[in-house]
Design a protein around this motif. Structure first.
Motif, PDB file in Angstrom:
ATOM      1  N   HIS A  50       5.856  -9.963   3.674  1.00 56.67           N
ATOM      2  CA  HIS A  50       4.751 -10.587   2.954  1.00 56.67           C
ATOM      3  C   HIS A  50       3.421 -10.470   3.698  1.00 56.67           C
ATOM      4  CE1 HIS A  50       7.094 -12.405  -0.254  1.00 56.67           C
ATOM      5  NE2 HIS A  50       7.968 -12.843   0.635  1.00 56.67           N
ATOM      6  N   VAL A  51       3.462 -10.151   4.981  1.00 59.31           N
ATOM      7  CA  VAL A  51       2.231 -10.159   5.789  1.00 59.31           C
ATOM      8  C   VAL A  51       1.589  -8.781   5.838  1.00 59.31           C
ATOM      9  CG1 VAL A  51       1.250 -10.656   8.056  1.00 59.31           C
ATOM     10  CG2 VAL A  51       3.058 -12.118   7.129  1.00 59.31           C
ATOM     11  N   GLN A  52       2.334  -7.781   6.276  1.00 64.67           N
ATOM     12  CA  GLN A  52       1.777  -6.434   6.355  1.00 64.67           C
ATOM     13  C   GLN A  52       2.075  -5.594   5.117  1.00 64.67           C
ATOM     14  OE1 GLN A  52       3.343  -5.282  10.429  1.00 64.67           O
ATOM     15  NE2 GLN A  52       1.245  -4.542  10.622  1.00 64.67           N
ATOM     16  N   ASN A  53       3.039  -6.019   4.321  1.00 64.03           N
ATOM     17  CA  ASN A  53       3.445  -5.264   3.136  1.00 64.03           C
ATOM     18  C   ASN A  53       3.998  -3.886   3.474  1.00 64.03           C
ATOM     19  OD1 ASN A  53       2.913  -7.014   0.802  1.00 64.03           O
ATOM     20  ND2 ASN A  53       0.785  -6.930   1.506  1.00 64.03           N
ATOM     21  N   LYS A  54       4.690  -3.794   4.588  1.00 63.77           N
ATOM     22  CA  LYS A  54       5.397  -2.557   4.884  1.00 63.77           C
ATOM     23  C   LYS A  54       6.676  -2.504   4.048  1.00 63.77           C
ATOM     24  CE  LYS A  54       3.613  -1.744   9.543  1.00 63.77           C
ATOM     25  NZ  LYS A  54       3.898  -1.708  10.994  1.00 63.77           N
ATOM     26  N   PRO A  55       7.172  -1.310   3.753  1.00 64.20           N
ATOM     27  CA  PRO A  55       8.339  -1.194   2.867  1.00 64.20           C
ATOM     28  C   PRO A  55       9.606  -1.723   3.522  1.00 64.20           C
ATOM     29  CG  PRO A  55       7.768   0.944   3.798  1.00 64.20           C
ATOM     30  CD  PRO A  55       6.657   0.007   4.176  1.00 64.20           C
ATOM     31  N   GLY A  56      10.524  -2.204   2.687  1.00 62.11           N
ATOM     32  CA  GLY A  56      11.807  -2.675   3.190  1.00 62.11           C
ATOM     33  C   GLY A  56      12.190  -4.015   2.588  1.00 62.11           C
ATOM     34  N   THR A  57      13.486  -4.290   2.583  1.00 63.56           N
ATOM     35  CA  THR A  57      14.029  -5.572   2.157  1.00 63.56           C
ATOM     36  C   THR A  57      14.849  -6.134   3.301  1.00 63.56           C
ATOM     37  OG1 THR A  57      14.144  -4.868  -0.158  1.00 63.56           O
ATOM     38  CG2 THR A  57      15.480  -6.763   0.474  1.00 63.56           C
ATOM     39  N   PHE A  58      14.717  -7.435   3.545  1.00 64.86           N
ATOM     40  CA  PHE A  58      15.307  -8.046   4.731  1.00 64.86           C
ATOM     41  C   PHE A  58      16.159  -9.241   4.317  1.00 64.86           C
ATOM     42  CE2 PHE A  58      11.064  -6.392   5.324  1.00 64.86           C
ATOM     43  CZ  PHE A  58      11.325  -5.321   6.164  1.00 64.86           C
ATOM     44  N   VAL A  59      17.315  -9.354   4.943  1.00 66.86           N
ATOM     45  CA  VAL A  59      18.296 -10.381   4.584  1.00 66.86           C
ATOM     46  C   VAL A  59      18.519 -11.301   5.771  1.00 66.86           C
ATOM     47  CG1 VAL A  59      20.681 -10.807   3.863  1.00 66.86           C
ATOM     48  CG2 VAL A  59      19.426  -8.817   2.963  1.00 66.86           C
ATOM     49  N   LEU A  60      18.545 -12.597   5.506  1.00 66.04           N
ATOM     50  CA  LEU A  60      18.939 -13.590   6.505  1.00 66.04           C
ATOM     51  C   LEU A  60      20.288 -14.157   6.105  1.00 66.04           C
ATOM     52  CD1 LEU A  60      15.634 -15.576   7.199  1.00 66.04           C
ATOM     53  CD2 LEU A  60      16.645 -13.726   8.545  1.00 66.04           C
ATOM     54  N   ASP A  61      21.230 -14.158   7.051  1.00 65.01           N
ATOM     55  CA  ASP A  61      22.541 -14.760   6.852  1.00 65.01           C
ATOM     56  C   ASP A  61      22.655 -16.019   7.706  1.00 65.01           C
ATOM     57  OD1 ASP A  61      23.321 -12.870   5.057  1.00 65.01           O
ATOM     58  OD2 ASP A  61      24.684 -11.809   6.411  1.00 65.01           O
ATOM     59  N   GLU A  62      23.520 -16.936   7.283  1.00 63.55           N
ATOM     60  CA  GLU A  62      23.714 -18.191   7.998  1.00 63.55           C
ATOM     61  C   GLU A  62      25.182 -18.371   8.336  1.00 63.55           C
ATOM     62  OE1 GLU A  62      22.667 -22.958   7.462  1.00 63.55           O
ATOM     63  OE2 GLU A  62      22.571 -21.612   5.738  1.00 63.55           O
ATOM     64  N   CYS A  63      25.460 -18.857   9.539  1.00 64.44           N
ATOM     65  CA  CYS A  63      26.826 -19.150   9.949  1.00 64.44           C
ATOM     66  C   CYS A  63      27.211 -20.529   9.422  1.00 64.44           C
ATOM     67  CB  CYS A  63      26.938 -19.114  11.476  1.00 64.44           C
ATOM     68  SG  CYS A  63      28.575 -19.579  12.087  1.00 64.44           S
ATOM     69  N   ARG A  64      28.322 -20.602   8.699  1.00 60.71           N
ATOM     70  CA  ARG A  64      28.775 -21.875   8.144  1.00 60.71           C
ATOM     71  C   ARG A  64      29.298 -22.821   9.221  1.00 60.71           C
ATOM     72  NH1 ARG A  64      29.956 -21.720   2.475  1.00 60.71           N
ATOM     73  NH2 ARG A  64      29.654 -19.645   1.565  1.00 60.71           N
ATOM     74  N   ASP A  65      29.641 -22.281  10.387  1.00 64.96           N
ATOM     75  CA  ASP A  65      30.212 -23.118  11.444  1.00 64.96           C
ATOM     76  C   ASP A  65      29.158 -23.701  12.381  1.00 64.96           C
ATOM     77  OD1 ASP A  65      32.851 -22.944  10.613  1.00 64.96           O
ATOM     78  OD2 ASP A  65      33.203 -21.080  11.699  1.00 64.96           O
ATOM     79  N   CYS A  66      28.248 -22.853  12.910  1.00 61.09           N
ATOM     80  CA  CYS A  66      27.284 -23.360  13.899  1.00 61.09           C
ATOM     81  C   CYS A  66      25.871 -23.481  13.352  1.00 61.09           C
ATOM     82  CB  CYS A  66      27.282 -22.484  15.152  1.00 61.09           C
ATOM     83  SG  CYS A  66      26.446 -20.879  14.959  1.00 61.09           S
ATOM     84  N   GLY A  67      25.604 -22.948  12.140  1.00 62.59           N
ATOM     85  CA  GLY A  67      24.282 -23.073  11.538  1.00 62.59           C
ATOM     86  C   GLY A  67      23.276 -22.039  11.990  1.00 62.59           C
ATOM     87  N   HIS A  68      23.669 -21.116  12.874  1.00 59.07           N
ATOM     88  CA  HIS A  68      22.739 -20.071  13.325  1.00 59.07           C
ATOM     89  C   HIS A  68      22.353 -19.185  12.142  1.00 59.07           C
ATOM     90  CE1 HIS A  68      20.953 -17.525  16.473  1.00 59.07           C
ATOM     91  NE2 HIS A  68      21.362 -16.490  15.756  1.00 59.07           N
ATOM     92  N   ILE A  69      21.069 -18.879  12.022  1.00 56.47           N
ATOM     93  CA  ILE A  69      20.558 -18.006  10.960  1.00 56.47           C
ATOM     94  C   ILE A  69      20.013 -16.750  11.620  1.00 56.47           C
ATOM     95  CG2 ILE A  69      18.852 -17.772   9.104  1.00 56.47           C
ATOM     96  CD1 ILE A  69      19.036 -20.817   8.728  1.00 56.47           C
ATOM     97  N   PHE A  70      20.339 -15.595  11.061  1.00 55.54           N
ATOM     98  CA  PHE A  70      19.952 -14.352  11.720  1.00 55.54           C
ATOM     99  C   PHE A  70      19.726 -13.249  10.697  1.00 55.54           C
ATOM    100  CE2 PHE A  70      24.485 -14.431  11.273  1.00 55.54           C
ATOM    101  CZ  PHE A  70      24.896 -13.126  11.056  1.00 55.54           C
ATOM    102  N   GLN A  71      18.881 -12.305  11.070  1.00 59.83           N
ATOM    103  CA  GLN A  71      18.606 -11.144  10.232  1.00 59.83           C
ATOM    104  C   GLN A  71      19.842 -10.251  10.223  1.00 59.83           C
ATOM    105  OE1 GLN A  71      15.986  -7.705  11.510  1.00 59.83           O
ATOM    106  NE2 GLN A  71      14.529  -8.821  10.242  1.00 59.83           N
ATOM    107  N   ASN A  72      20.308  -9.877   9.023  1.00 61.35           N
ATOM    108  CA  ASN A  72      21.534  -9.093   8.918  1.00 61.35           C
ATOM    109  C   ASN A  72      21.471  -8.195   7.672  1.00 61.35           C
ATOM    110  OD1 ASN A  72      24.118  -8.284   9.688  1.00 61.35           O
ATOM    111  ND2 ASN A  72      25.107  -9.840   8.408  1.00 61.35           N
ATOM    112  N   PRO A  73      21.337  -6.875   7.848  1.00 59.61           N
ATOM    113  CA  PRO A  73      21.390  -6.151   9.107  1.00 59.61           C
ATOM    114  C   PRO A  73      20.113  -6.321   9.939  1.00 59.61           C
ATOM    115  CG  PRO A  73      20.919  -4.633   7.313  1.00 59.61           C
ATOM    116  CD  PRO A  73      21.227  -5.964   6.681  1.00 59.61           C
ATOM    117  N   GLN A  74      20.288  -6.244  11.235  1.00 57.89           N
ATOM    118  CA  GLN A  74      19.168  -6.449  12.153  1.00 57.89           C
ATOM    119  C   GLN A  74      18.449  -5.126  12.420  1.00 57.89           C
ATOM    120  OE1 GLN A  74      19.468  -9.313  15.625  1.00 57.89           O
ATOM    121  NE2 GLN A  74      19.427  -7.384  16.736  1.00 57.89           N
ATOM    122  N   LEU A  75      17.168  -5.238  12.702  1.00 53.77           N
ATOM    123  CA  LEU A  75      16.383  -4.047  13.007  1.00 53.77           C
ATOM    124  C   LEU A  75      16.847  -3.390  14.303  1.00 53.77           C
ATOM    125  CD1 LEU A  75      12.771  -5.309  12.221  1.00 53.77           C
ATOM    126  CD2 LEU A  75      14.162  -3.772  10.833  1.00 53.77           C
TER     127      LEU A  75
END
Length: 370
Positions: A50-75
Motif C-alpha cells: 500500500h505504500v510504494q505500490n510495488k507489484p506482489g501479494t503478501f500473506v500473513l499466517d498466524e500460529c494457533r498455539d503461540c499467536g506468532h504472526i509471520f509473512q508466509n511465504p517469506q521474502l
C-alpha cells in the motif's frame, strides 16, 4: 523535473528485475510456525504494497498455539532488496527522513528515551535500525551524557554521522556485527526494527552480545494483538507489507528474553509508544485504490497526462476525509493509549551475567529451529 529524470534512469534496472515476475522474491511457504514449530497455522490476511505500490501479494499466517504472526511465504534476500529499494534511501530517502523528523516522531522518541532513563543512565547507547539517526538526536536532549551510536544496513546510517545525529555508525547486519561489538554498550534499542528481521531470536542474541552485563535492551514493535489489526485488516499500517516479516506477541517476547538471561523490568502494551495513524492511513490506502498509480521506476512506463490529472482529482476529493480521519486519530489517541487498542508495545529488559543463558533451539534464516 529532477525526480522525473531520476525515475526514468532507474526504470531499466527495475524492469530487468521484474522481467521474470516476482516469484523468485519469495521462499517456499512454511507449514510450521517459525517461533514454536507448531503446524497449527491459519491464514490471517492478504495484503498488497500500500505504500510504494510495488507489484506482489503478501500473506500473513498466524500460529494457533503461540499467536506468532509471520509473512508466509517469506521474502528472500533478493526480495527484501527489491521491496526495500528506494524507500529508506534513493528516491524515498528524503521523504522517509522527513517523516522521522516530524513533530509526532520527535515527541514519541522523547517518551522512549525517558522510559529508559527511568531505569538507567547509559554511558554508551547503540540504536539498531537507526536509519537517519533521528531518535538518537532527540534522545541526546534527554540524556546529554550519553554517546549514541547507530547501526543499519543502508547508507542512511553513514549520513547520520555526517549530519551529527550519531557519534559512530556501523553498516551491516546486526547478527554479523555483534561479536565485534561485544560488551561495548550500556543500552541497545530496537525501535520498530525486530519485525523487519529474518530471525528475531537471532537479533535478540546479538543484542545480548553487544550489551555489557547489567545493560538494558529497549524494544518497541507493533502490537499484533491489537483489535485494530483485525478491524482494518490489510489496510492497518502496522502490518506494513511487505517489509514486516514477523509479529511477536508481547508474552512470547518476554519469555524469550527471560530464556536469554534478561530480566524484564517493564512490559507495556498501553502507553505513549502508540502511533496515532491507524484511521488516517487506512483512509489513504482506501482512496489510493481509486487512483491511477504515481510515476515510479517499477512501472513499465510513465503515466500519461490523463492519469496524472485523474490522480490529482481523486487525491483532492480524498483530502477532507483524510484530514478528518487524522483528526480523529489525534483526538482518540489519549484514550487508545490506555486500552488494548494501542498499536505498539514497549519492553525494557536488563541483561544478566553470562551464566544466565538457557540453551534451547533458535530460529534459523528459514525460520526453523536447529
Amino acid at each position: 523535473m529532477a525526480r522525473t529524470a531520476d525515475i526514468a534512469a532507474r526504470r531499466p534496472h527495475y524492469q530487468r528485475l521484474l522481467a521474470a515476475g516476482t516469484g523468485r522474491f519469495f521462499r517456499p511457504p512454511r507449514t510450521t510456525c517459525p517461533w514454536c514449530a507448531s503446524d497449527r497455522l491459519r491464514h490471517r490476511l492478504r495484503s498488497r504494497d500500500h505504500v510504494q505500490n510495488k507489484p506482489g501479494t503478501f500473506v500473513l499466517d498466524e500460529c494457533r498455539d503461540c499467536g506468532h504472526i509471520f509473512q508466509n511465504p517469506q521474502l528472500t534476500s533478493e526480495g527484501l532488496d527489491f521491496y526495500y529499494g528506494d524507500f529508506y534511501d534513493g528516491l524515498g530517502g528524503e521523504s522517509t527522513a522527513k517523516m522521522f523528523a516530524g513533530r509526532g516522531s520527535v515527541k514519541r522518541f522523547r517518551h522512549s528515551a525517558r522510559a529508559l532513563r527511568a531505569h538507567a543512565s547509559p554511558r554508551r547507547w547503540l540504536d539498531v535500525g537507526t536509519s537517519h539517526g533521528h531518535f538518537c538526536a532527540t534522545a541526546k536532549e534527554e540524556l546529554q551524557d550519553t554517546e549514541f551510536h547507530g547501526l543499519d544496513i543502508g547508507e542512511s546510517v553513514e549520513l547520520a554521522v555526517k549530519e551529527g545525529r550519531i557519534a559512530a555508525a556501523y553498516r551491516g547486519q546486526f547478527t554479523l556485527l555483534a561479536e565485534e561489538l561485544a560488551g561495548r554498550y550500556d543500552t541497545v534499542s530496537m525501535f520498530h526494527y525486530l519485525e523487519h528481521t529474518l530471525t528475531p531470536r537471532g537479533e535478540l542474541v546479538a543484542a545480548r552480545t553487544a550489551l555489557r552485563p547489567g545493560g538494558h535492551l529497549l524494544i518497541e514493535v507493533p502490537n499484533p494483538e491489537s483489535p485494530l489489526g483485525r478491524f482494518f485488516r490489510g489496510r492497518w499500517m502496522p502490518w506494513f507489507q511487505p517489509q514486516h516479516l514477523h509479529f511477536v506477541p508481547i508474552g512470547n517476547l518476554c519469555r524469550e528474553l527471560e530464556r536469554l538471561g534478561f530480566t524484564v523490568v517493564s512490559a507495556r502494551r498501553r502507553g505513549n509508544q502508540h502511533i496515532p495513524v491507524d484511521l488516517a492511513c487506512a483512509t489513504w490506502f482506501w482512496a489510493a485504490r481509486a487512483m491511477p498509480k504515481e510515476d515510479a521506476p517499477w512501472l513499465a512506463r510513465r503515466p500519461g497526462r490523463a492519469a496524472v490529472a485523474a490522480r490529482w482529482a481523486v487525491a483532492l476529493a480524498a483530502l477532507p476525509p483524510l484530514l478528518a480521519a487524522y483528526g480523529i486519530d489525534l483526538l482518540l489517541a489519549p484514550l487508545v493509549r490506555r486500552t488494548s487498542l494501542s498499536n505498539a508495545y514497549r519492553v525494557i529488559a536488563r541483561r544478566g551475567p553470562d551464566n544466565t543463558l538457557h540453551n534451547t533451539p533458535h530460529d534459523t534464516p528459514d525460520g526453523r529451529g536447529n
